[in-house]
Design a protein around this motif. Structure first.
Motif, PDB file in Angstrom:
ATOM      1  N   SER A   1       2.675 -13.466  -6.132  1.00  0.00           N
ATOM      2  CA  SER A   1       3.133 -12.726  -7.298  1.00  0.00           C
ATOM      3  C   SER A   1       2.102 -12.789  -8.419  1.00  0.00           C
ATOM      4  O   SER A   1       1.814 -11.785  -9.082  1.00  0.00           O
ATOM      5  CB  SER A   1       4.477 -13.279  -7.775  1.00  0.00           C
ATOM      6  OG  SER A   1       4.928 -12.598  -8.923  1.00  0.00           O
TER       7      SER A   1
ATOM      8  N   PRO B   1       4.437  -8.619  -0.634  1.00  0.00           N
ATOM      9  CA  PRO B   1       3.483  -8.979  -1.698  1.00  0.00           C
ATOM     10  C   PRO B   1       2.158  -9.533  -1.184  1.00  0.00           C
ATOM     11  O   PRO B   1       1.165  -9.558  -1.923  1.00  0.00           O
ATOM     12  CB  PRO B   1       4.243 -10.037  -2.511  1.00  0.00           C
ATOM     13  CG  PRO B   1       5.676  -9.797  -2.215  1.00  0.00           C
ATOM     14  CD  PRO B   1       5.732  -9.311  -0.798  1.00  0.00           C
TER      15      PRO B   1
ATOM     16  N   GLU C   1       7.731  -4.616  -8.653  1.00  0.00           N
ATOM     17  CA  GLU C   1       7.904  -5.930  -8.027  1.00  0.00           C
ATOM     18  C   GLU C   1       9.309  -6.440  -8.325  1.00  0.00           C
ATOM     19  O   GLU C   1       9.772  -6.402  -9.472  1.00  0.00           O
ATOM     20  CB  GLU C   1       6.881  -6.923  -8.562  1.00  0.00           C
ATOM     21  CG  GLU C   1       7.020  -8.294  -7.910  1.00  0.00           C
ATOM     22  CD  GLU C   1       6.155  -9.363  -8.553  1.00  0.00           C
ATOM     23  OE1 GLU C   1       6.015 -10.448  -7.943  1.00  0.00           O
ATOM     24  OE2 GLU C   1       5.642  -9.134  -9.673  1.00  0.00           O
TER      25      GLU C   1
END
Length: 525
Positions: free
Chosen positions: A475, A411, A431
């Motif tokens: 994230s 990420p 994700e």
């Protein structure tokens, strides 16, 4: 006058294949098509229906599931060959080509060219004495048995190979056979083709041998032609113009290569870009012309090498792949799985392999040791991979001969996500959001160099909130990009809830996605 039966091996782009068949048969030639059994049945049925009224088109009786380097490619060619020999008794020559090829001369010129030569056109060099193989396996292709595909089953391929090598389990080439090697693409006379089919029926031992050699499409026909035909009736060259870049990949031709291609002493060219619509239109129209003369200079390789060697920027010979505007390809789909827990993403890719044949590559921009094919050195280091990211991805698509590819990214690689989404290809992102225990974060801190085994417990307590916030921030940054086709799986969610985004990401039905989401060990640390 020569009448050509084209053997067309293809696996995608149905409308282009139909147009190619119509174009070739409109000039009185014939076409035998083998459509890869791995490709959708609906595409095959559509092709058959579209060409049903054309008496000069026939389809192979059996569709084979083809894989690069496998016997299946030879088997598919034999199926197309048998169909053509049976359906077209007046055909004098059989020309093997593919869906990526286009004619670069007129039909009239091609027939006259073949009439001038009473010979078979096929590269046929001595396997052991020539330097046709530049790198990689040589005699290992023959003396060991290869049951698995190196691209789709690399672990099994190399495990099997290393086991045979360690145990000295080798075999001999059939005593009366001199193995030859050369390009897959050839044009053979009818009497040669019939002799090959008779040989295949009589010599099952030779077929058994080649079935487990590696990359037999470069040796099988090349060997049999030399075995069955006098040497003075073989022109040891292909009539299909193809070149390889300095990175060992096939050169792709674009719209501005038209004049270059026509000047080559060949009848077809490979590979034509799927995006080169104007080039395809012009070459398609060219094939039906009459009375056209050609000035053959045959300088293609020299001119291409000169211009790319100077690093010329522009469109005349297509951008060098390492230029910043290199593209993966408009008609390709890149599927990215991102997860801070790398083992979770890797397990997901492994499970996807049970329901799909989409090629999968793990953390290639994060782990130096990620298994990758030899792409001429561009894959050697993380720095090279990242610097030439789009070029690397395009080469992987070409290597696996696919329009879909799945990779893993950490990420933290926000610039890579942005770059891939900026490409003309379709990009989808999944994700996987995990839960992180203190123990896991301590291990993560050690892996990234923030801590070591000597770091005191107090130091870890100081680091943990920062690491946890950093993971959460990565994230959040991804979600803030508002990428299209962005899906999320959550460790805390039920498998039934995770099946929905997984189904959309993979383009598979919900039940298959649910089977993957129910993997009981998926999130285990």
């Amino acid at each position: 006058m020569a009448q050509i039966a084209y053997l067309l091996l293809c696996h995608k782009d149905v409308e282009a294949i139909v147009a190619q068949a119509e174009r070739l048969t409109a000039m009185g030639d014939t076409v035998s098509i083998h459509f890869d059994a791995r490709s959708p049945r609906a595409d095959y049925d559509h092709m058959v229906a579209s060409l049903a009224g054309n008496p000069n088109v026939v389809f192979a009786a059996r569709r084979k599931k083809c894989g690069w380097g496998e016997w299946s490619l030879v088997d598919a060619t034999l199926e197309a060959l048998k169909a053509a020999v049976h359906a077209f008794p007046r055909a004098t020559h059989f020309y093997l080509t593919s869906g990526d090829c286009m004619p670069i001369k007129t039909a009239e010129y091609a027939r006259q060219y073949l009439d001038r030569w009473d010979a078979d056109f096929i590269e046929s060099f001595d396997f052991f004495e020539s330097d046709w193989i530049k790198t990689g396996f040589k005699e290992e292709r023959l003396i060991y048995r290869h049951w698995f595909n190196e691209r789709s089953q690399p672990k099994r391929f190399y495990t099997s190979f290393n086991l045979q090598k360690r145990l000295h389990v080798t075999r001999r080439v059939p005593a009366d056979i001199r193995v030859m090697i050369g390009s897959q693409w050839w044009c053979l006379r009818r009497q040669t083709v019939e002799a090959i089919l008779d040989f295949c029926a009589a010599r099952k031992d030779v077929l058994r041998f080649f079935r487990t050699t590696w990359i037999p499409d470069e040796t099988f026909f090349q060997t049999l032609v030399r075995h069955l035909v006098p040497g003075d009736e073989i022109e040891t060259r292909t009539l299909t113009f193809l070149m390889f870049s300095d990175y060992g990949m096939p050169v792709t031709f674009y719209n501005d290569h038209y004049d270059l291609l026509l000047a080559q002493d060949f009848l077809f060219a490979r590979k034509i870009s799927t995006e080169a619509h104007e080039l395809k239109r012009r070459l398609g129209a060219l094939y039906s012309e009459t009375g056209r003369s050609f000035s053959v200079s045959n300088e293609g390789e020299r001119l291409y090498t000169f211009l790319t060697g100077r690093g010329r920027i522009g469109e005349r010979f297509a951008p060098r792949f390492w230029e910043k505007d290199a593209t993966i390809g408009r008609e390709r789909s890149l599927m990215i799985v991102t997860c801070k827990k790398w083992h979770v993403a890797k397990r997901l890719l492994d499970r996807v392999g049970s329901v799909s044949n989409v090629p999968r590559v793990e953390y290639l921009f994060d782990e130096e040791a990620t298994p990758l094919p030899d792409l001429g050195g561009i894959q050697a280091t993380l720095a090279k991979r990242t610097r030439h990211r789009r070029a690397l991805m395009r080469m992987l698509f070409d290597y696996y001969e696919t329009d879909r590819l799945m990779i893993c990214l950490d990420p933290s690689n926000l610039d890579l996500f942005r770059d891939f989404y900026a490409d003309r290809s379709e990009t989808r992102l999944l994700e996987i959001e995990c839960q992180y225990s203190d123990t896991y974060l301590e291990g993560h801190a050690k892996r990234v160099g923030l801590a070591s085994d000597q770091t005191p417990a107090e130091g870890f307590r100081t680091l943990l909130p920062t690491i946890r916030n950093d993971v959460a921030h990565e994230s959040e940054m991804l979600r803030d990009q508002n990428f299209p086709e962005f899906y999320r799986m959550l460790e805390r969610a039920r498998p039934e809830d995770n099946a929905e985004p997984l189904s959309k990401f993979l383009r598979i039905d919900r039940q298959k996605a649910l089977d993957i989401a129910r993997t009981d060990y998926l999130f285990v640390d």
